[in-house]
Design a protein around this motif. Structure first.
Motif, PDB file in Angstrom:
ATOM      1  N   PRO A 181       0.511  -1.245  -0.237  1.00 24.98           N
ATOM      2  CA  PRO A 181       0.023   0.549  -0.005  1.00 24.98           C
ATOM      3  C   PRO A 181       0.900   1.271  -0.014  1.00 24.98           C
ATOM      4  O   PRO A 181       2.313   1.222   0.518  1.00 24.98           O
ATOM      5  CB  PRO A 181      -0.696  -0.821   1.431  1.00 24.98           C
ATOM      6  CG  PRO A 181      -0.060  -0.909   2.210  1.00 24.98           C
ATOM      7  CD  PRO A 181       0.724  -1.901   1.166  1.00 24.98           C
ATOM      8  N   ARG A 182       0.142   1.881  -0.873  1.00 20.06           N
ATOM      9  CA  ARG A 182       1.140   3.538  -1.108  1.00 20.06           C
ATOM     10  C   ARG A 182       0.875   4.292   0.920  1.00 20.06           C
ATOM     11  O   ARG A 182      -0.421   4.411   1.005  1.00 20.06           O
ATOM     12  CB  ARG A 182       0.863   4.043  -1.601  1.00 20.06           C
ATOM     13  CG  ARG A 182       1.391   3.023  -3.660  1.00 20.06           C
ATOM     14  CD  ARG A 182       1.156   4.255  -4.526  1.00 20.06           C
ATOM     15  NE  ARG A 182       1.264   3.856  -5.799  1.00 20.06           N
ATOM     16  CZ  ARG A 182       0.696   3.983  -6.827  1.00 20.06           C
ATOM     17  NH1 ARG A 182      -0.010   4.445  -6.913  1.00 20.06           N
ATOM     18  NH2 ARG A 182       1.806   3.160  -7.457  1.00 20.06           N
TER      19      ARG A 182
ATOM     20  N   GLY B  22      -1.681  16.539   0.424  1.00 16.83           N
ATOM     21  CA  GLY B  22      -1.092  16.295  -1.102  1.00 16.83           C
ATOM     22  C   GLY B  22       0.495  16.771  -0.998  1.00 16.83           C
ATOM     23  O   GLY B  22       1.381  17.773  -1.794  1.00 16.83           O
ATOM     24  N   ALA B  23       1.182  16.554   0.224  1.00 12.09           N
ATOM     25  CA  ALA B  23       2.384  17.610   0.245  1.00 12.09           C
ATOM     26  C   ALA B  23       3.388  17.002  -0.514  1.00 12.09           C
ATOM     27  O   ALA B  23       4.324  17.777  -1.170  1.00 12.09           O
ATOM     28  CB  ALA B  23       3.111  17.325   1.921  1.00 12.09           C
ATOM     29  N   GLY B  24       3.339  16.034  -0.905  1.00 13.95           N
ATOM     30  CA  GLY B  24       4.095  14.793  -1.464  1.00 13.95           C
ATOM     31  C   GLY B  24       4.362  15.293  -3.390  1.00 13.95           C
ATOM     32  O   GLY B  24       5.024  15.714  -3.407  1.00 13.95           O
TER      33      GLY B  24
END
Length: 100
Positions: free
Chosen positions: A79-80, A86-88
């Protein structure tokens, strides 16, 4: 920058494991016989000519390791991590905008 030390063949025989640990840590060891250099132990590295010099120095300093290009079985099925804010993606887009 790598550190260069020297050791006599007789001392190398007695302390081989310790010397190899130093080489793995990025040091170079000159092997001497009767005070004259006869060999040089350096860290083994695959074709580093493709890497930027600053990365090579970081490897030698022990700050980073070069990947083996092998992912463990099942890696893609893991799993990711969650990133609800959405920081990445934000960080990636900022780096691209800055040209890094």
């Amino acid at each position: 920058m790598s550190i260069t030390k020297s050791t006599a063949v007789s001392k190398l025989k007695a302390t081989l494991s310790a010397c190899l640990a130093q080489v793995k840590a990025g040091e170079e060891i000159i092997v001497t016989e009767r005070g004259k250099p006869i060999a040089k132990l350096i860290p083994f590295s695959p074709d580093h000519s493709l890497l930027p010099s600053h990365l090579i120095e970081m490897v030698r300093a022990g700050l980073i390791r070069i990947g083996s290009l092998h992912l463990p079985d099942g890696f893609r099925d893991m799993p990711r991590p969650a990133d609800p804010q959405g920081a990445g993606i934000t960080a990636v887009l900022e780096e691209r905008a800055e040209g890094r």
